[in-house]
Design an enzyme around this catalytic site. Structure first.
Site, PDB file in Angstrom:
ATOM      1  N   GLU A 186     105.235 -30.396  59.763  1.00 19.56           N
ATOM      2  CA  GLU A 186     105.460 -30.163  58.342  1.00 19.56           C
ATOM      3  C   GLU A 186     105.347 -28.665  58.111  1.00 19.56           C
ATOM      4  OE1 GLU A 186     102.545 -30.629  59.601  1.00 19.56           O
ATOM      5  OE2 GLU A 186     101.358 -29.067  58.611  1.00 19.56           O
ATOM      6  N   SER A 219      94.334 -12.811  58.865  1.00 18.27           N
ATOM      7  CA  SER A 219      95.005 -13.982  59.427  1.00 18.27           C
ATOM      8  C   SER A 219      96.477 -13.758  59.745  1.00 18.27           C
ATOM      9  CB  SER A 219      94.855 -15.170  58.471  1.00 18.27           C
ATOM     10  OG  SER A 219      95.348 -14.839  57.180  1.00 18.27           O
ATOM     11  N   LYS A 234      98.647 -18.980  63.320  1.00 17.48           N
ATOM     12  CA  LYS A 234      99.155 -20.351  63.441  1.00 17.48           C
ATOM     13  C   LYS A 234      99.653 -20.682  64.847  1.00 17.48           C
ATOM     14  CE  LYS A 234      99.848 -21.826  58.791  1.00 17.48           C
ATOM     15  NZ  LYS A 234      99.797 -20.586  57.954  1.00 17.48           N
TER      16      LYS A 234
HETATM   17  C1  LIG Z   1      99.130 -20.521  56.730  1.00 15.38           C
HETATM   18  C2  LIG Z   1      98.372 -19.269  56.573  1.00 15.38           C
HETATM   19  C3  LIG Z   1      97.077 -19.261  56.016  1.00 15.38           C
HETATM   20  C4  LIG Z   1      96.415 -20.476  55.439  1.00 15.38           C
HETATM   21  O1  LIG Z   1      96.169 -21.497  56.356  1.00 15.38           O
HETATM   22  P1  LIG Z   1      94.718 -21.786  56.919  1.00 15.38           P
HETATM   23  O2  LIG Z   1      94.861 -23.082  57.626  1.00 15.38           O
HETATM   24  O3  LIG Z   1      93.770 -21.839  55.765  1.00 15.38           O
HETATM   25  O4  LIG Z   1      94.376 -20.680  57.844  1.00 15.38           O
HETATM   26  C5  LIG Z   1      96.404 -18.061  55.953  1.00 15.38           C
HETATM   27  N1  LIG Z   1      96.954 -16.907  56.398  1.00 15.38           N
HETATM   28  C6  LIG Z   1      98.201 -16.884  56.936  1.00 15.38           C
HETATM   29  C7  LIG Z   1      98.758 -15.576  57.396  1.00 15.38           C
HETATM   30  C8  LIG Z   1      98.949 -18.053  57.048  1.00 15.38           C
HETATM   31  O5  LIG Z   1     100.189 -18.020  57.572  1.00 15.38           O
END
Ligand SMILES: *Cc1c(COP(=O)(O)O)cnc(C)c1O
Length: 410
Positions: free
Chosen positions: A123, A390, A101
């Site tokens: 948000e 992610s 993010k």
């Molecule tokens: C917020 C988040 C997501 C989901 O958001 P996307 O916009 O779909 O990437 C996925 N993995 C992590 C670690 C997150 O913090």
């Protein structure tokens, strides 16, 4: 140019069109009062996109502050355990603040500064995007206010405290279901009357144009790096990319530079929750239909009257009724496949990855790992799979313990 350099150059797809649409999806469905703000943002973004000073500054922060490029890591024990294709992890969990993010938050906050705006609003649902934005604002000396549902504030105390530590103000939203969609509505309302001095930093590839495009572009650093790294390590393109899909930013970030490579398969994994009954999941492509939410046309979980459906996932970051419009387009065009993993499958993958690799993944990322665990054993050993990790799972240990240890205290 040699053959290697040639084939490592991605073919960009032409979306969105001038109206901010991805085929039938996307667009800008907002009240008149927001059109000015969105138009101004679109113009400012078009300028910085080709501005070397801006791009170099961002690159510099990515390298020295975020820790990019994040590694492309060959998960040897995970691969051996599954006994099929080679699995690599793209390690967004190693980016500063523990997830992808920050890529988007930093890009947008830098853009805000360039536009001469001293205040940023955002948000947040689980608090991850709020923390990333608060971090970028601290770094750049911007005032930060984060809208968060009252219900989410109760559930995510640690992230609320993190944001406050970073100097941000967390504003409680008590309307509607007191969760993410209500926080987005409040942020948009604020922005309509504060655009003069305020940037709205939206956290995923959703919302009215140009937000989905801006967020995708900033996140596409993930795939740009992965493409170069996989060439270095394997001398060729991967066969399969897997990423979890909440709003869809980490998935699109990985996929984007590979979209033109027809031989590369891509799978987006949504939250299958406890079942596919209404209200028990967040699998928009399995249970949703075309609809408008938060200023964009996309797939939405809704009832027969078009009322937004309730959702459930063990992972807060995937627990949302709609998905970014570019994913809706990639789904309908057949370029990307979408599937879902259940809460239980994600929790199993969470534990397997921890034990096999010494990496505790985010519960969101565990959905992508769960899908890898299903399909990789059936793929030939010479194939190459990249799973987007992610985020890291430190934030999730309490939640996981609740299920794995059946409520035992940690
Ligand atoms: C917020 C988040 C997501 C989901 O958001 P996307 O916009 O779909 O990437 C996925 N993995 C992590 C670690 C997150 O913090």
């Amino acid at each position: 140019m040699n053959e290697f350099a040639d084939s490592s150059t991605p073919q960009r797809h032409p979306w969105p069109d001038a109206a901010g649409r991805y085929g039938a999806f996307g667009g800008r469905y907002v009240p008149e009062t927001l059109m000015l703000a969105l138009g101004q943002l679109e113009a400012a973004y078009a300028e910085v996109k080709t501005d070397a000073t801006f791009q170099n500054t961002l690159e510099d922060y990515w390298k020295h502050y975020v820790g990019r490029p994040t590694p492309l890591y060959f998960a040897r024990r995970f691969t051996e355990h599954l006994g099929g294709a080679k699995v690599y992890f793209k390690r967004e969990d190693l980016a500063h603040t523990g997830a992808h993010k920050i890529n988007n938050a930093l890009g947008q906050c830098l853009l805000a500064k360039r536009m001469g705006k001293g205040r940023v609003i955002a948000e947040t649902g689980a608090g991850q995007h709020g923390v990333a934005t608060a971090t970028a604002c601290a770094l750049l000396g911007l005032k930060c206010q984060v809208y968060m549902g009252a219900e989410d504030i109760e559930r995510q105390k640690l992230n609320v405290f993190r944001m406050r530590l970073l100097g941000a103000e967390v504003i409680s939203v008590a309307s509607g279901s007191k969760t993410l969609k209500d926080a987005i509505n409040e942020a948009l309302r604020d922005w309509a009357s504060s655009v003069e001095d305020t940037h709205y930093c939206l956290g995923t590839v959703h919302g009215p144009h140009p937000f989905p495009m801006i967020c995708r572009d900033f996140q596409s650093v993930i795939g740009r790096e992965a493409r170069r790294q996989v060439y270095e390590m394997e001398g060729r393109l991967p066969d399969l990319l897997i990423a979890c899909v909440g709003g869809g930013s980490n998935a699109l970030g990985l996929f984007y530079d590979f979209l033109g490579d027809t031989a590369v398969r891509m799978v987006g994994v949504e939250a299958g929750g406890t079942s596919l009954a209404p209200g028990m999941h967040a699998a928009r492509f399995a249970g949703g239909a075309m609809g408008m939410l938060q200023g964009a046309m996309s797939y939405v979980l809704q009832d027969t009257f078009g009322q937004i459906g309730s959702t459930h996932s063990v992972s807060a970051g995937l627990d949302y009724a709609s998905v970014g419009p570019e994913h809706a387009f990639l789904h309908d065009s057949g370029r990307v496949e979408y599937t879902h993993a259940s809460d239980q499958e994600a929790l199993d993958a969470f534990q397997s990855c921890s034990r096999l690799e010494g990496i505790i993944p985010a519960l969101e990322s565990s959905h992508a790992l769960a899908h890898a665990m299903k399909v990789v054993p059936g793929l030939p050993k010479e194939q190459v799979v990249i799973v987007n990790l992610s985020g890291r799972g430190d934030k999730d240990v309490q939640q996981a313990a609740h299920f794995i240890l059946a409520g035992e205290e940690i």
